[in-house]
Design a protein around this motif. Structure first.
Motif, PDB file in Angstrom:
ATOM      1  N   GLU A 188     -98.958 -77.941-112.612  1.00  0.00           N
ATOM      2  CA  GLU A 188     -98.912 -76.848-111.650  1.00  0.00           C
ATOM      3  C   GLU A 188    -100.057 -77.036-110.660  1.00  0.00           C
ATOM      4  OE1 GLU A 188     -98.888 -73.036-113.638  1.00  0.00           O
ATOM      5  OE2 GLU A 188     -97.342 -73.676-115.060  1.00  0.00           O
ATOM      6  N   VAL A 189     -99.971 -76.377-109.529  1.00  0.00           N
ATOM      7  CA  VAL A 189    -101.080 -76.404-108.572  1.00  0.00           C
ATOM      8  C   VAL A 189    -102.012 -75.269-108.963  1.00  0.00           C
ATOM      9  CG1 VAL A 189    -101.763 -76.206-106.159  1.00  0.00           C
ATOM     10  CG2 VAL A 189     -99.644 -77.396-106.770  1.00  0.00           C
ATOM     11  N   ARG A 190    -103.202 -75.627-109.298  1.00  0.00           N
ATOM     12  CA  ARG A 190    -104.132 -74.729-109.983  1.00  0.00           C
ATOM     13  C   ARG A 190    -104.463 -73.462-109.190  1.00  0.00           C
ATOM     14  NH1 ARG A 190    -110.106 -76.531-112.095  1.00  0.00           N
ATOM     15  NH2 ARG A 190    -110.653 -74.582-113.115  1.00  0.00           N
ATOM     16  N   MET A 191    -104.519 -72.358-109.916  1.00  0.00           N
ATOM     17  CA  MET A 191    -104.876 -71.059-109.337  1.00  0.00           C
ATOM     18  C   MET A 191    -106.366 -70.814-109.522  1.00  0.00           C
ATOM     19  SD  MET A 191    -103.767 -68.021-108.032  1.00  0.00           S
ATOM     20  CE  MET A 191    -102.045 -67.759-108.532  1.00  0.00           C
ATOM     21  N   PHE A 192    -107.014 -70.338-108.454  1.00  0.00           N
ATOM     22  CA  PHE A 192    -108.428 -69.983-108.503  1.00  0.00           C
ATOM     23  C   PHE A 192    -108.607 -68.516-108.139  1.00  0.00           C
ATOM     24  CE2 PHE A 192    -108.411 -74.544-107.693  1.00  0.00           C
ATOM     25  CZ  PHE A 192    -109.327 -75.000-108.622  1.00  0.00           C
ATOM     26  N   HIS A 193    -109.565 -67.859-108.806  1.00  0.00           N
ATOM     27  CA  HIS A 193    -109.755 -66.430-108.585  1.00  0.00           C
ATOM     28  C   HIS A 193    -110.372 -66.150-107.225  1.00  0.00           C
ATOM     29  CE1 HIS A 193    -113.836 -67.523-109.870  1.00  0.00           C
ATOM     30  NE2 HIS A 193    -114.227 -66.440-109.262  1.00  0.00           N
ATOM     31  N   HIS A 194    -111.011 -67.153-106.628  1.00  0.00           N
ATOM     32  CA  HIS A 194    -111.660 -66.989-105.330  1.00  0.00           C
ATOM     33  C   HIS A 194    -111.820 -68.382-104.722  1.00  0.00           C
ATOM     34  CE1 HIS A 194    -114.815 -66.183-102.343  1.00  0.00           C
ATOM     35  NE2 HIS A 194    -114.448 -64.922-102.411  1.00  0.00           N
ATOM     36  N   PRO A 195    -111.803 -68.508-103.398  1.00  0.00           N
ATOM     37  CA  PRO A 195    -111.977 -69.833-102.789  1.00  0.00           C
ATOM     38  C   PRO A 195    -113.213 -70.581-103.262  1.00  0.00           C
ATOM     39  CG  PRO A 195    -111.207 -68.297-101.133  1.00  0.00           C
ATOM     40  CD  PRO A 195    -111.476 -67.482-102.376  1.00  0.00           C
ATOM     41  N   ILE A 196    -114.299 -69.876-103.566  1.00  0.00           N
ATOM     42  CA  ILE A 196    -115.510 -70.589-103.999  1.00  0.00           C
ATOM     43  C   ILE A 196    -115.286 -71.290-105.336  1.00  0.00           C
ATOM     44  CG2 ILE A 196    -116.655 -68.718-105.290  1.00  0.00           C
ATOM     45  CD1 ILE A 196    -119.290 -69.677-103.953  1.00  0.00           C
ATOM     46  N   ALA A 197    -114.393 -70.761-106.167  1.00  0.00           N
ATOM     47  CA  ALA A 197    -114.082 -71.425-107.435  1.00  0.00           C
ATOM     48  C   ALA A 197    -113.369 -72.748-107.182  1.00  0.00           C
ATOM     49  CB  ALA A 197    -113.227 -70.517-108.314  1.00  0.00           C
ATOM     50  N   SER A 198    -112.543 -72.790-106.153  1.00  0.00           N
ATOM     51  CA  SER A 198    -111.880 -74.032-105.774  1.00  0.00           C
ATOM     52  C   SER A 198    -112.902 -75.050-105.288  1.00  0.00           C
ATOM     53  CB  SER A 198    -110.853 -73.754-104.665  1.00  0.00           C
ATOM     54  OG  SER A 198    -110.284 -74.951-104.175  1.00  0.00           O
ATOM     55  N   ILE A 199    -113.893 -74.589-104.550  1.00  0.00           N
ATOM     56  CA  ILE A 199    -114.939 -75.486-104.042  1.00  0.00           C
ATOM     57  C   ILE A 199    -115.769 -76.026-105.202  1.00  0.00           C
ATOM     58  CG2 ILE A 199    -116.989 -75.642-102.574  1.00  0.00           C
ATOM     59  CD1 ILE A 199    -115.710 -73.403-100.848  1.00  0.00           C
ATOM     60  N   ARG A 200    -116.126 -75.165-106.147  1.00  0.00           N
ATOM     61  CA  ARG A 200    -116.891 -75.625-107.313  1.00  0.00           C
ATOM     62  C   ARG A 200    -116.106 -76.679-108.091  1.00  0.00           C
ATOM     63  NH1 ARG A 200    -118.644 -69.553-108.872  1.00  0.00           N
ATOM     64  NH2 ARG A 200    -120.690 -69.487-107.865  1.00  0.00           N
ATOM     65  N   SER A 201    -114.822 -76.470-108.257  1.00  0.00           N
ATOM     66  CA  SER A 201    -113.999 -77.424-108.990  1.00  0.00           C
ATOM     67  C   SER A 201    -113.913 -78.745-108.240  1.00  0.00           C
ATOM     68  CB  SER A 201    -112.600 -76.836-109.196  1.00  0.00           C
ATOM     69  OG  SER A 201    -111.773 -77.734-109.898  1.00  0.00           O
ATOM     70  N   TYR A 202    -113.817 -78.678-106.925  1.00  0.00           N
ATOM     71  CA  TYR A 202    -113.798 -79.886-106.100  1.00  0.00           C
ATOM     72  C   TYR A 202    -115.095 -80.673-106.256  1.00  0.00           C
ATOM     73  CZ  TYR A 202    -114.768 -82.346-101.670  1.00  0.00           C
ATOM     74  OH  TYR A 202    -115.160 -83.254-100.713  1.00  0.00           O
ATOM     75  N   PHE A 203    -116.223 -79.974-106.213  1.00  0.00           N
ATOM     76  CA  PHE A 203    -117.515 -80.628-106.428  1.00  0.00           C
ATOM     77  C   PHE A 203    -117.532 -81.311-107.787  1.00  0.00           C
ATOM     78  CE2 PHE A 203    -119.152 -78.720-102.712  1.00  0.00           C
ATOM     79  CZ  PHE A 203    -120.472 -79.128-102.491  1.00  0.00           C
ATOM     80  N   ASN A 204    -117.075 -80.593-108.798  1.00  0.00           N
ATOM     81  CA  ASN A 204    -117.096 -81.149-110.149  1.00  0.00           C
ATOM     82  C   ASN A 204    -116.194 -82.375-110.253  1.00  0.00           C
ATOM     83  OD1 ASN A 204    -118.474 -80.419-112.656  1.00  0.00           O
ATOM     84  ND2 ASN A 204    -116.423 -80.365-113.543  1.00  0.00           N
ATOM     85  N   ASN A 205    -115.091 -82.335-109.535  1.00  0.00           N
ATOM     86  CA  ASN A 205    -114.165 -83.464-109.505  1.00  0.00           C
ATOM     87  C   ASN A 205    -114.843 -84.709-108.928  1.00  0.00           C
ATOM     88  OD1 ASN A 205    -111.791 -84.991-109.486  1.00  0.00           O
ATOM     89  ND2 ASN A 205    -111.082 -84.109-107.556  1.00  0.00           N
ATOM     90  N   LEU A 206    -115.468 -84.576-107.762  1.00  0.00           N
ATOM     91  CA  LEU A 206    -116.116 -85.721-107.133  1.00  0.00           C
ATOM     92  C   LEU A 206    -117.370 -86.162-107.886  1.00  0.00           C
ATOM     93  CD1 LEU A 206    -114.084 -85.223-104.905  1.00  0.00           C
ATOM     94  CD2 LEU A 206    -115.910 -85.487-103.220  1.00  0.00           C
ATOM     95  N   ASN A 207    -118.024 -85.214-108.552  1.00  0.00           N
ATOM     96  CA  ASN A 207    -119.268 -85.541-109.246  1.00  0.00           C
ATOM     97  C   ASN A 207    -119.068 -86.096-110.654  1.00  0.00           C
ATOM     98  OD1 ASN A 207    -121.132 -85.009-107.220  1.00  0.00           O
ATOM     99  ND2 ASN A 207    -121.270 -82.839-107.720  1.00  0.00           N
ATOM    100  N   THR A 208    -117.868 -86.001-111.193  1.00  0.00           N
ATOM    101  CA  THR A 208    -117.637 -86.484-112.558  1.00  0.00           C
ATOM    102  C   THR A 208    -116.460 -87.440-112.687  1.00  0.00           C
ATOM    103  OG1 THR A 208    -116.170 -84.637-113.161  1.00  0.00           O
ATOM    104  CG2 THR A 208    -118.548 -84.318-113.498  1.00  0.00           C
ATOM    105  N   GLY A 209    -115.498 -87.386-111.774  1.00  0.00           N
ATOM    106  CA  GLY A 209    -114.280 -88.175-111.916  1.00  0.00           C
ATOM    107  C   GLY A 209    -114.514 -89.675-111.826  1.00  0.00           C
ATOM    108  N   HIS A 210    -113.798 -90.428-112.662  1.00  0.00           N
ATOM    109  CA  HIS A 210    -113.917 -91.889-112.649  1.00  0.00           C
ATOM    110  C   HIS A 210    -113.492 -92.464-111.296  1.00  0.00           C
ATOM    111  CE1 HIS A 210    -114.894 -92.105-116.858  1.00  0.00           C
ATOM    112  NE2 HIS A 210    -113.785 -91.473-117.210  1.00  0.00           N
ATOM    113  N   ALA A 211    -112.608 -91.761-110.612  1.00  0.00           N
ATOM    114  CA  ALA A 211    -112.096 -92.259-109.336  1.00  0.00           C
ATOM    115  C   ALA A 211    -113.153 -92.275-108.243  1.00  0.00           C
ATOM    116  CB  ALA A 211    -110.903 -91.410-108.883  1.00  0.00           C
TER     117      ALA A 211
END
Length: 264
Positions: A188-211
């Motif tokens: 599914e396309v992930r639901m976030f309670h607020h836009p800032i939660a989407s930004i935090r998840s994006y940061f975490n993605n770039l800061n931890t993802g193997h890609a």
């Protein structure tokens, strides 16, 4: 063998269709709201926002006004997340050993979990690993990717799920089901309670993802040379964010050049 070849080609074609319809899968981890709550640090807990969705950017007929409105709304949120990461980074930088005091130890362990690391190596090595991941991103880079992935905040997933970066999730009910999702698929396309939660998840993605190891390598080199984190340079680390690879990187770099004037 022929049937297997046909099946393989069909699967590849289906993957391309999915990308065209829903955007490229940005290699996000299978995080849940529970995970975010578990790793939420003191810096993040002290900042709260009412549950709200993005403004209606589609109401702007003037392209320049839309861009200014989009950036004006999101830039403070991106800067807030950068501030949270900077505080985490400062905390780790000032440590000379694994903390023993209860509050500091809890904070330390949350940061390790946030950045998908384990306390299984000597402290100095662990500290280096954390600092490679617990680092900021240029505001312009984040804003341009948000604009690109969310159609300037007007995509269905931005409007219904506060999802600005096309992040997926894999637990039933975790987000919005894409129209035309192939039978048997569960993403599914992930639901976030607020836009800032989407930004935090994006940061975490770039800061931890193997890609995105290359992005972190480039950032670390810039840090070592005491140079500014150039969004154009860091964009080269986004090759795996999209199936379009080099073309996607070039598009983000072009967006930075063209739209940087709209960012305060």
């Amino acid at each position: 063998m022929q049937n297997q070849s046909v099946s393989s080609k069909a699967t590849s074609a289906l993957a391309i269709i999915i990308v065209l319809l829903f955007g490229a899968y940005p290699f996000v981890s299978k995080q849940t709201t529970t995970f975010e709550q578990e790793v939420m640090t003191e810096e993040e807990q002290t900042v709260t926002y009412a549950n709200e969705f993005l403004p209606n950017f589609a109401e702007y007929n003037d392209v320049k006004e839309k861009k200014r409105a989009f950036f004006s709304y999101l830039q403070p949120l991106v800067e807030q997340v950068n501030s949270e990461v900077e505080q985490q980074r400062d905390f780790i930088s000032n440590l000379t050993a694994i903390p023993t005091a209860k509050n500091e130890k809890q904070r330390f362990n949350k940061i390790l979990k946030r950045y998908s690391l384990k306390n299984d190596v000597p402290f100095e090595e662990l500290k280096t690993k954390v600092l490679r991941r617990a680092d900021t991103l240029p505001v312009a880079l984040v804003l341009m990717q948000a604009a690109n992935e969310s159609a300037w905040g007007t995509s269905r997933f931005a409007l219904e799920a506060n999802n600005l970066f096309g992040q997926w999730c894999f637990k039933k009910g975790c987000g919005v089901v894409p129209t035309g999702r192939p039978a048997g698929e569960t993403y599914e396309v992930r639901m976030f309670h607020h836009p800032i939660a989407s930004i935090r998840s994006y940061f975490n993605n770039l800061n931890t993802g193997h890609a995105y190891v290359m992005l972190r390598d480039v950032r670390e080199e810039l840090r070592a040379e005491q140079e500014e984190l150039d969004p154009q340079v860091l964009a080269t680390g986004l090759l795996k964010y999209s199936i379009r690879r080099e073309a996607y990187v070039e598009e983000i770099q072009t967006m930075i050049r063209v739209n940087n004037k709209y960012i305060d």
